[in-house]
Write an enzyme that holds these catalytic residues in place. Sequence first.
Site, PDB file in Angstrom:
ATOM      1  N   GLY A 171       0.577   6.462   4.122  1.00 24.04           N
ATOM      2  CA  GLY A 171      -0.438   7.463   4.419  1.00 24.04           C
ATOM      3  C   GLY A 171       0.112   8.876   4.334  1.00 24.04           C
ATOM      4  O   GLY A 171      -0.575   9.791   3.854  1.00 24.04           O
ATOM      5  N   ILE A 223       0.835  -1.195   0.000  1.00 22.65           N
ATOM      6  CA  ILE A 223       0.000   0.000   0.000  1.00 22.65           C
ATOM      7  C   ILE A 223       0.874   1.250   0.000  1.00 22.65           C
ATOM      8  O   ILE A 223       2.060   1.194   0.330  1.00 22.65           O
ATOM      9  CB  ILE A 223      -0.952   0.022   1.211  1.00 22.65           C
TER      10      ILE A 223
END
Length: 284
Positions: free
Chosen positions: A210, A207
């Site tokens: 963030g 991923i």
Amino acid sequence: MPIDVSAALAAEPRRAEIGWHHKDVQLYHLGLGAGTPATDPDELRYTLESRLQVLPSFATVAGAGTAAFGGMGAPGIDVDLAAVLHGGQTVRVHRPIPVTGRAVQTSEVAAVYDKGKAAVIVLRTEASDDDGPLWTNDAQIFVRGEGGFGGERGPSDRLTVPERAPDRTVDRPIREDQALLYRLSGDWNPLHADPAFAKLAGFDRPILHGLCTYGMTLKAVTDTLLDGDVSRITAYRTRFAGVVFPGETLRVRMWAEEGRVQVTVTAAERDDAPVLADTLVEHS
């Protein structure tokens, strides 16, 4: 209890000297997707040393990525890192960040809140140079399973999305290699690079960081509504609401108000799945 609230709050701030060079700023901006098109004058202010300005979100990686989590080693904090989630981030800049600089950074636990099933640790880092304060970083860290100790629940920073269409909506593609480039600014977590590690964490592929999404969003707001002038930004906060994958597209919706821009960020290809929420850019 692994979190000794009194000890954590009473601990002396940790102090470190940090430094950065224009190359660190350029690498950070490239990790956010800056430089496309490569010769665009609006992009050169993020990539060319003779025109360089510094996005305030650079404060989260200054000093090789120590800014966001510098207080996790504080006395009283002894938690299972597998239970830790980065819940939110706030950066407040006291003046524009210089392209090249040195600073003294202090890190401390500013608060510990009891959310019932989780604890929230607010890690604060502050940086100052010879001319005075530069920035204040607050990272909100969720620790699952460590709540229920009878502490304060803490403030609610939830924002209500305006009941009108966004003033601007822009899409920002995430390159397939973007997490590999962004991690060179200091976040070496293999979750963002190693497919096998990502599967152990429950994802079918790595991923995006963030804080990379965080920086990409600030750049999108700056370029769209602030005339590309990073010096107008005074504060920026968000809550991390979901993940996004390299190769996907961030959809950034913006509502302009006096002195602030409210933002939501979603993953366009996954039916606008939330990525960032309660996001606010304050500006002059």
